[in-house]
Design an enzyme around this catalytic site. Structure first.
Site, short mmCIF file in Angstrom:
data_model
loop_
_atom_site.label_atom_id
_atom_site.label_comp_id
_atom_site.label_asym_id
_atom_site.label_seq_id
_atom_site.Cartn_x
_atom_site.Cartn_y
_atom_site.Cartn_z
CG ASP A 95 -6.82 -8.31 -10.81
OD1 ASP A 95 -6.41 -9.48 -10.66
OD2 ASP A 95 -6.17 -7.32 -10.45
NE ARG A 134 -3.65 -2.34 -0.02
CZ ARG A 134 -4.42 -2.67 -1.06
NH1 ARG A 134 -4.43 -1.88 -2.12
NH2 ARG A 134 -5.15 -3.76 -1.04
CD GLU A 175 0.94 -7.60 -12.99
OE1 GLU A 175 0.02 -8.36 -12.65
OE2 GLU A 175 1.74 -7.08 -12.18
CG HIS A 190 -4.77 -13.34 -8.82
ND1 HIS A 190 -3.44 -13.11 -8.59
CD2 HIS A 190 -5.15 -12.41 -9.73
CE1 HIS A 190 -3.04 -12.08 -9.33
NE2 HIS A 190 -4.07 -11.64 -10.02
CG ASP A 230 -1.58 -11.68 -13.76
OD1 ASP A 230 -2.58 -12.41 -13.93
OD2 ASP A 230 -1.12 -11.41 -12.65
CG HIS A 255 -0.33 -3.31 -11.08
ND1 HIS A 255 -1.36 -3.54 -10.19
CD2 HIS A 255 0.32 -4.50 -11.23
CE1 HIS A 255 -1.35 -4.81 -9.82
NE2 HIS A 255 -0.33 -5.41 -10.43
CG HIS A 290 2.56 -12.12 -12.35
ND1 HIS A 290 2.12 -10.83 -12.12
CD2 HIS A 290 3.82 -12.18 -11.85
CE1 HIS A 290 3.08 -10.15 -11.52
NE2 HIS A 290 4.12 -10.94 -11.35
CG HIS A 320 4.63 -6.54 -7.76
ND1 HIS A 320 3.93 -5.34 -7.76
CD2 HIS A 320 3.89 -7.39 -8.52
CE1 HIS A 320 2.83 -5.47 -8.48
NE2 HIS A 320 2.79 -6.70 -8.95
CG HIS A 360 -3.89 -9.19 -14.34
ND1 HIS A 360 -2.87 -8.36 -13.94
CD2 HIS A 360 -4.54 -9.58 -13.20
CE1 HIS A 360 -2.88 -8.26 -12.61
NE2 HIS A 360 -3.88 -9.00 -12.15
CE1 TYR A 373 -0.62 -5.50 -6.47
CE2 TYR A 373 -1.40 -5.71 -4.21
CZ TYR A 373 -0.95 -6.29 -5.38
OH TYR A 373 -0.84 -7.65 -5.48
CD GLU A 413 1.21 -11.77 -8.91
OE1 GLU A 413 1.94 -10.81 -8.68
OE2 GLU A 413 0.23 -11.69 -9.69
#
Length: 278
Positions: free
Chosen positions: A224, A37, A142, A226, A176, A107, A211, A67, A179, A70, A256
């Site tokens: 989205d 975050r 991504e 998973h 991904d 992203h 991914h 990564h 995605h 987000y 993931e």
């Protein structure tokens, strides 16, 4: 070589991530550079990096994927949100040079009502500000599911970003599977066609990582969510084709999937190894 791993906690440092990966039969791994975050990153310990490099060499771990959090949105309309993204990107890319020649995934961002074209322009501008000619890290954009105002749900949007980046040789793509499926690319029944489309629009030479995620949603849902391998709409047979496809098989694969413990990822890695044709 089949290069496969999962997403690990970076809280205990690089060496522990390599140890955790090796303990479940993985030979690569992914981690967040800081709290997903956002927030300040933990200082890098040179002794930890040295211990990691020794342990990684012993266990055949040659590459990993960092990564970005987000919360990064270089396409943001609000100046403070965009400035935060630029600051984190610059800091992360500098920190990545402590472990040279690795990959950093992000992203692309959300245009939040400005329109995709403006979002693309702002993302490319951000990359032009943070990439440097002497860095060894490859930055990966991504593929996204297309929820809300996400940029990067189509290969064309990713290509448009890359085309505007001055140091484009330092930019690649992470595909991904959840995605792209949620974004409308049928990697179950039309995997060859999807990869041919990717090659035509972006170029398969840009594809540097995958991914591996099943999806809770049907094709084109743009949501989205998973799912574990074989537990969603893609199904186990699709992943067998994906990990063995000649255009993908030599890339590093990162799980993931929604597990809570390392042994669960270990079981999933073992299952995928069993599907891999050597």
């Amino acid at each position: 070589m089949f290069t496969i791993g999962c997403h690990l906690s970076s809280a205990k440092g690089y060496r522990q991530m390599a140890a955790d990966a090796a303990s479940i039969g993985a030979n690569t791994f992914q981690f967040f550079t800081r709290n997903p975050r956002g927030g300040k990153a933990k200082a890098i310990d040179p002794a930890d990096v040295a211990a990691f490099q020794e342990l990684a060499a012993e266990n055949g771990i040659t590459r990993f994927l960092a990564h970005a959090p987000y919360t990064l949105n270089p396409a943001a309309a609000k100046p403070d949100t965009r400035e935060f993204a630029l600051a984190v990107l610059a800091d992360d890319l500098e920190r990545m040079e402590a472990t040279p020649h690795q990959m950093y995934n992000m992203h692309p961002g959300c245009h939040v009502g400005q329109g995709a074209e403006e979002g693309i322009a702002k993302i490319a501008d951000a990359l032009n500000q943070v990439l440097s000619p002497d860095q060894t890290t490859t930055l990966l954009l991504e593929t996204m599911a297309g929820k809300g105002t996400e940029v990067g749900a189509t290969f064309e949007e990713l290509a448009a970003i890359i085309d505007r980046v001055e140091l484009s040789d330092q930019v690649g793509v992470c595909l991904d599977t959840c995605h792209v499926w949620d974004g409308g690319y049928d990697v179950v029944e039309q995997l060859d066609d999807v990869l041919e489309d990717f090659d035509r629009v972006i170029g398969l030479d840009r594809l540097r990582a995958v991914h591996l995620n099943d999806s809770k949603n049907p094709l084109g849902a743009h949501k989205d969510r998973h799912e574990v391998i074989g537990g969603g709409h893609l199904g186990t047979e699709a992943f067998e084709r994906i990990i063995n496809h000649e255009a993908l098989r030599d890339l590093p694969f990162f799980l993931e999937t929604p597990h809570d413990t390392l042994p669960e990822w270990g079981d999933e890695i073992a299952m995928l190894k069993g599907l891999r044709a050597e």
